[in-house]
Motif scaffolding. Sequence first.
Motif, PDB file in Angstrom:
ATOM      1  N   CYS A  27       0.835  -1.215   0.000  1.00 31.74           N
ATOM      2  CA  CYS A  27       0.000   0.000   0.000  1.00 31.74           C
ATOM      3  C   CYS A  27       0.865   1.259   0.000  1.00 31.74           C
ATOM      4  N   VAL A  28       1.983   1.192   0.716  1.00 35.49           N
ATOM      5  CA  VAL A  28       2.871   2.359   0.773  1.00 35.49           C
ATOM      6  C   VAL A  28       3.406   2.666  -0.625  1.00 35.49           C
ATOM      7  N   LEU A  29       3.800   1.613  -1.323  1.00 38.93           N
ATOM      8  CA  LEU A  29       4.368   1.807  -2.663  1.00 38.93           C
ATOM      9  C   LEU A  29       3.309   2.265  -3.655  1.00 38.93           C
ATOM     10  N   ALA A  30       2.036   1.924  -3.389  1.00 37.99           N
ATOM     11  CA  ALA A  30       0.986   2.251  -4.350  1.00 37.99           C
ATOM     12  C   ALA A  30       0.469   3.683  -4.169  1.00 37.99           C
ATOM     13  N   CYS A  31       0.748   4.299  -3.031  1.00 33.61           N
ATOM     14  CA  CYS A  31       0.126   5.589  -2.706  1.00 33.61           C
ATOM     15  C   CYS A  31       0.830   6.749  -3.418  1.00 33.61           C
ATOM     16  N   PRO A  32       0.077   7.551  -4.184  1.00 33.43           N
ATOM     17  CA  PRO A  32       0.712   8.669  -4.890  1.00 33.43           C
ATOM     18  C   PRO A  32       1.111   9.815  -3.949  1.00 33.43           C
TER      19      PRO A  32
END
Lengths: 148, 390
Positions: A100-105
């Motif tokens: 989720c951290v990597l996916a968050c803009p």
Amino acid sequence: MPLREQRDVEEIERVLNHVLNTASPPVARCRLLSTGFNPGHALNITEDIAGHKECIGCGNCVDACPFLFREPSRYEKTEQRTSMALESIVGADCDLCDACVLACPQVDTTIKNYVVQHRMIEVMSRLEQRIGDEDEPDLDLFTEEAIG
Amino acid sequence: MDFDIPEELKMVQSMVRDFTTEQLKPLERIVLGRAADLSDTQMYLPLEKEQELMGMARGMGLWGVNVPEELGGVGLNVLGNCLVEEELAQTVVPFGFGDVTPILFDCNERQREAYFSPVLNREKNAYLALMEPDKEGFEGMEMKAEKMNGGYVLNGKKLSLSRAGEDYFAAVFAVTDSARGPREGMTCFLVDKGTSGFAVSGTETITGWQARERRPMSLVFDQCRVAAGNVLGEEGKALHLGNKWLPSRRIVRSARCVGAAQRILDESTIEAQTWTSFGQFISGRPSVRAALADIATNIHAARLMVYETAWKADQGESIRREAAMLKLFATQMIHSVADNAAHIFNAPSYVGGLPMERFCRNALAMSSTEFALQLQRNIIARDILKGLKV
């Protein structure tokens, strides 16, 4: 326009590690540790939102979560696709995969780099466990049999 | 270097190709439901039809292609199995030539009579009970088997994606020695239908749109007593079952990807040659031609990898790394083929009813997650880092 300077991870390393070690989706807290909207954002609005750190509700974190993928019934608990919704429907069942951290803009690239370089290594040990040594059985072959 | 398929395997390939074209492909509409009305889709063929096809396969001498001869099968080698799978994957009709999971190949004499032969003859269904609700992988598996009065008592819950049937038994993986970890502390038990304390739910037939979904059955074991004679293989060695055959299954599954991709190419070619836009066939458009060429190149590469790895396996060489490479490549190949086919069909590949959706769904069932591919990459990388030459 040059990118505004993003959060220096050294400044927040302790608290970031604490966040990443806590059994709950870390995306929202990582977003708050970030620097927020860049002044060069391309949104068609007059308001100055540079530095704002709100969740934009894009739902990327909800889509990236492997726990929800395994337990899709939890999607039905809410129609929201914010990081807060993710936290409330996953809670302590979080795998701590940091997807989720990597996916968050809204999370700074510096924080994402830190996650990839210092945390993702843990995924590799899980892979090692599944494969074992040359002479040991490849456990994934059994999973393939069960699914195929 | 000999790239020729042996004559007898060519014969098998041509027989299966004819069978698929003449018997299975005409049934696609029944399986998919009427094209315009998907509400009568069925996951499986009607029982009578299946029996009839089974009879034909037996007549051709091809029932139990992957089963060794001593267990009553045909005992085709890996390359032969790949050729058969490649042909069968070209249709959405769910029919296999007596495929039985190699996990059951380790049955003893008595178990062969009572369990293996009925599964091969489709009189019984084997429910492979490996996965547990909310668990990923084998670490922390909760299903326990305790020794008691010369037998075992099973307690726990399992999920199974096997096909449901009237008569069945479960092949259950349970922890017998938690201190030794899953590799040495897990045992496989054969549990008969009707054993007290063993209940199955979720087998009811689903009709309508929902029939397109595969839902796992739920198997519950509550103080379920199993005799010591029902242990499959040795105690604590469940994850060593079928280890002679299981690695080559990965090659056969990749052959399935090749077959599915081939059918997508065939369908795409027909689409390109028959569909017109702005007054010309779309086959004249550079982007469509490029997509067709890319699909064909991808299929060719994957097919060569499948045949070469299968040949290696038949020579008795270790194929661990090659099989991992194959799974990685074949999975990416079918994704890319589906993407390219989307250019030709002018629709996203996941739209229901289009061939790429159906075929990819069948081919990708076991490797659609990135984690599964990452595992394969890790196997390959480990070998390279050990200093082995690729």
